[in-house]
Design a protein around this motif. Structure first.
Motif, short mmCIF file in Angstrom:
data_model
loop_
_atom_site.label_atom_id
_atom_site.label_comp_id
_atom_site.label_asym_id
_atom_site.label_seq_id
_atom_site.Cartn_x
_atom_site.Cartn_y
_atom_site.Cartn_z
N VAL A 1 145.55 21.94 4.99
CA VAL A 1 146.25 22.35 6.20
C VAL A 1 146.21 21.21 7.20
O VAL A 1 145.17 20.58 7.39
CB VAL A 1 145.54 23.60 6.78
CG1 VAL A 1 145.89 23.80 8.24
CG2 VAL A 1 145.88 24.83 5.96
N CYS B 1 144.55 30.02 10.48
CA CYS B 1 144.36 30.64 11.79
C CYS B 1 142.93 31.17 11.86
O CYS B 1 142.51 31.94 10.99
CB CYS B 1 145.32 31.79 12.01
SG CYS B 1 147.03 31.25 12.05
N THR C 1 149.66 31.07 4.80
CA THR C 1 148.72 31.05 5.92
C THR C 1 147.44 31.80 5.54
O THR C 1 147.50 32.84 4.89
CB THR C 1 149.35 31.73 7.15
OG1 THR C 1 150.56 31.05 7.48
CG2 THR C 1 148.42 31.71 8.34
N THR D 1 147.56 21.68 10.47
CA THR D 1 147.42 22.26 11.80
C THR D 1 146.68 23.59 11.69
O THR D 1 147.12 24.49 10.97
CB THR D 1 148.79 22.52 12.46
OG1 THR D 1 149.58 21.33 12.33
CG2 THR D 1 148.63 22.84 13.94
N TYR E 1 149.19 26.91 6.95
CA TYR E 1 148.46 27.03 8.22
C TYR E 1 147.16 27.78 8.04
O TYR E 1 147.02 28.64 7.16
CB TYR E 1 149.32 27.74 9.27
CG TYR E 1 150.55 26.95 9.65
CD1 TYR E 1 150.46 25.84 10.48
CD2 TYR E 1 151.81 27.31 9.15
CE1 TYR E 1 151.58 25.11 10.81
CE2 TYR E 1 152.94 26.58 9.48
CZ TYR E 1 152.82 25.48 10.31
OH TYR E 1 153.92 24.75 10.64
#
Lengths: 431, 230
Positions: free
Chosen positions: A116, A79, A205, A118, A77
């Motif tokens: 990634v 962010c 992540t 999402t 992921y």
């Protein structure tokens, strides 16, 4: 010297927040080139070559952070940290407001490099208009094939989800952000394991700041080597400097790293307001140690400012003129950290409480010398003893100001009111 | 099933949509609470139980989240929420005077609601990210910047006429007039000095106050010269 406009070069173009205009000024060419010319691994190398360092505060090299992801563990992921809440900092909001597609493009480039599928944009709850704008822009980009399945006909697919915070400074800390995104109270996690290994939903992540990602289209289009030629050897590129406080022209200015701080203050901000003299400033937002007029000739270089005992942090300069009470500034910052402490660990939760009480009494001229002398002890019990940097940073400004302005702190003891400000306005007292 | 069914169909639908966006349903807690607050203006206990049921959690897990974040209200408040930033950057440019003015004007101290229920206001130490345009306040979903007492008065008068956010959440919000000394703003920043702006074409920036409205996208404004408070 004039501003060095890289991330802000197109700001001012009418309708830049719409996709057709963004495309007209060259938008999404970076994504196109990234997909065409680079494999994901080559893209990570290119970003390493650029020397880009994170713009959220810690200044960690972005490419290196990316390379910590374990191979062959999926899903992963990304962010985007848009939880900008550092006192003095407002550049991410400016970038989202003025050039939202640049952030979306940068996010997609990073998502491609990291493989990634999402990506989440974690945006602070107060930035309601910016959230709506981003959602609208992502929909626009999805309709044009930049977001979603088989982006631009390639094998790369990625969706972007905007996640709205709800008022918690701590969620800007990357592991607290992940907890919040998972639907918990936003409290920091113990590291290691770092998010690169076990992050969101326990998967690898990467958390990157808005400004960091907004650099990526330019790095792809002009090359990592070119990017590394801008700025200084270890602080490459430009940064958006948020300038506020007692200056003639507050605002966001984009300058190449390495320029003197004096240039930012005198040329761009128009100097200290009302013809007054500078007393002190913070170079990196509310968390960072105070600097003095003698530090104005330092370059805007992360390592140089660190050597002077402070940090460029998130790039937020708060300038204070000669009338400013340093105890009042300390009190406000400590009340902020007290308010924002998540309560997970004792040194921070209790320490900020003691600090805030002491500084409130000191500012009101009610504290004794003996009480003031406990300040260093309280701070010493916090700094380096907390789960995350919030508890540390709640001591940094106060202790640096106490050292630099010890006479001023002492003059408050038993004075009955603030020697500089008199009695403060009751309404501004925070419960 | 616990308690009475209180969530509207639209709220339940919003929660279901949020749930489908994340790999794990629990991630939909924050968006679900936003949806509930949009319906009620705060988070009633029964609604929290319903959210828990929809997301497969126990009510305590949802309550733990609802009570952690400062923008979730666990009790009913005034029809409009005002927050005046009194952190350092705003304080250096007169935020305390703005807070004092609000207290006089609204007739109640920070953290309380006016007698007629129109406004709940607070002086907040939480930096809201408008330091370059200080002093500022947030009213419901909008930022108002470079405040003066006169501007505050005009804004209050205008906002008092508008429905509460939860009353208008199903309908387009009314556009604030520019009577309030330059309406709500969004990163309304002078990024170049007037001197350099004179050399090149002045950079404009979107007013970006009402995304979704085509008029807002078209409307942009020239950077104003800095208007300092005090």
């Amino acid at each position: 010297m004039a501003e060095y406009r890289l991330l802000t070069k197109d700001i001012g173009t009418e309708g830049l927040e719409t996709l057709p205009v963004y495309e007209r000024v060259g938008g999404y060419q970076g994504l196109r080139e990234a997909l065409r010319r680079f494999t994901p691994d080559e893209l990570v190398e290119e970003v390493k070559r650029s020397g880009l360092r994170g713009r959220g505060g810690a200044g960690f090299p972005t490419g290196q952070k990316w390379s910590f992801l374990p191979k062959d563990v999926f899903p992963r992921y990304l962010c985007v940290n848009a939880d900008e809440s550092e006192p003095g900092c407002f550049k991410d909001r400016y970038l989202i407001d003025c050039n939202p597609h640049q952030l979306i493009e940068g996010t997609l480039i990073a998502a491609y490099a990291l493989q990634v599928r999402t990506a989440f944009i974690y945006i602070r709850g107060e930035y309601h208009q910016q959230r709506l704008l981003l959602e609208r822009c992502i929909d626009e980009a999805r309709r044009r094939g930049y977001v979603g399945e088989s982006i631009l006909g390639s094998e790369f697919s990625c969706d972007i989800v905007v996640h709205r915070g709800a008022g918690a400074y701590i969620c800007g800390e990357e592991t607290a952000l992940l907890d919040s995104l998972e639907g918990y109270r936003g409290q920091p996690r113990l590291k290691p394991p770092f998010p690169a290994v076990r992050g969101l939903y326990g998967k690898p992540t990467v958390v990157n700041n808005v400004e960091t990602l907004s650099n990526l289209p330019h790095i792809v289009l002009r090359g990592g080597t070119w990017f590394a030629s801008v700025g200084t050897e270890r602080s490459t590129g430009t940064r958006l400097w948020c300038c506020s406080g007692h200056i003639e022209r507050p605002g966001v200015y984009e300058l190449e790293l390495g320029r003197p701080i004096r240039e930012l203050l005198e040329e761009h901000c128009g100097g200290v307001w009302k013809g007054r003299r500078l007393k002190a400033f913070q170079p990196g937002g509310g968390s960072m140690q105070v600097l003095l007029p003698e530090h104005l000739d330092l370059p805007l270089d992360m390592d140089e400012v660190a050597r002077a005992g402070s940090s460029l942090g998130a790039g937020a300069f708060v300038f204070m003129d000669e009338t400013t009470c340093m105890v009042d500034v300390s009190r406000r910052l400590v009340e902020f950290y007290h308010h924002e402490s998540c309560g997970k660990c004792v040194p921070c939760r209790e320490g900020t409480y003691f600090e805030a009480n002491l500084l409130r009494r000191l500012e009101a001229g009610q504290a004794t010398r003996a009480e003031l002398e406990t300040l260093a002890d309280i701070c010493d019990n916090m700094n380096g003893k907390c789960f995350c940097p919030l508890g540390d940073t709640a001591t940094w400004f106060v202790m640096s100001a106490y050292r630099a302005f010890s006479d001023e702190f002492a003059a408050h003891c038993g004075a009955g009111s603030c020697p500089l400000r008199g009695a403060p306005l009751a309404a501004a007292r925070v419960a | 099933m616990t308690g009475t069914v209180v969530l509207q169909a639209t709220t339940r639908a919003a929660i279901e949509r949020a749930r489908s966006r994340y790999p794990h349903p629990r991630s939909a807690v924050l968006p679900a609470l936003w949806a509930v607050q949009e319906q009620f203006g705060y988070l009633p206990g029964e609604a929290l139980s319903e959210v828990a049921e929809l997301l497969g959690l126990v009510p305590g897990e949802v309550e733990a989240v609802a009570t952690f974040y400062s923008m979730y209200f666990t009790r009913p408040l005034g029809r409009h929420q005002i927050a005046v930033c009194v952190n350092v950057a705003c304080a250096l440019r007169g935020a305390d005077e703005i807070a004092a003015h609000l207290e006089r004007r609204l007739g109640c101290p920070s953290g309380s609601t006016t007698a007629d229920g129109s406004f709940t206001w607070q002086a907040t130490i939480e930096c809201l990210g408008a330091c370059g345009y200080a002093p500022m306040m947030q009213v419901d979903h909008y930022f108002y910047e470079r405040l003066t007492p006169e501007k505050v008065d005009a804004i209050l008068e205008q906002v008092a006429q508008q429905p509460a956010p939860w009353e208008s959440s199903r309908a387009p919000e009314p556009a604030p007039s520019s009577a309030a000394g330059g309406g709500p703003t969004s990163a309304d920043s002078p990024t170049v000095s007037p001197a350099s702006a004179a050399e090149s074409a002045p950079r404009q920036r979107p007013r970006a106050t009402r995304p979704g409205s085509a008029a807002a996208a078209r409307r942009s404004r020239r950077r104003r010269p800095d208007t300092r408070s005090t």
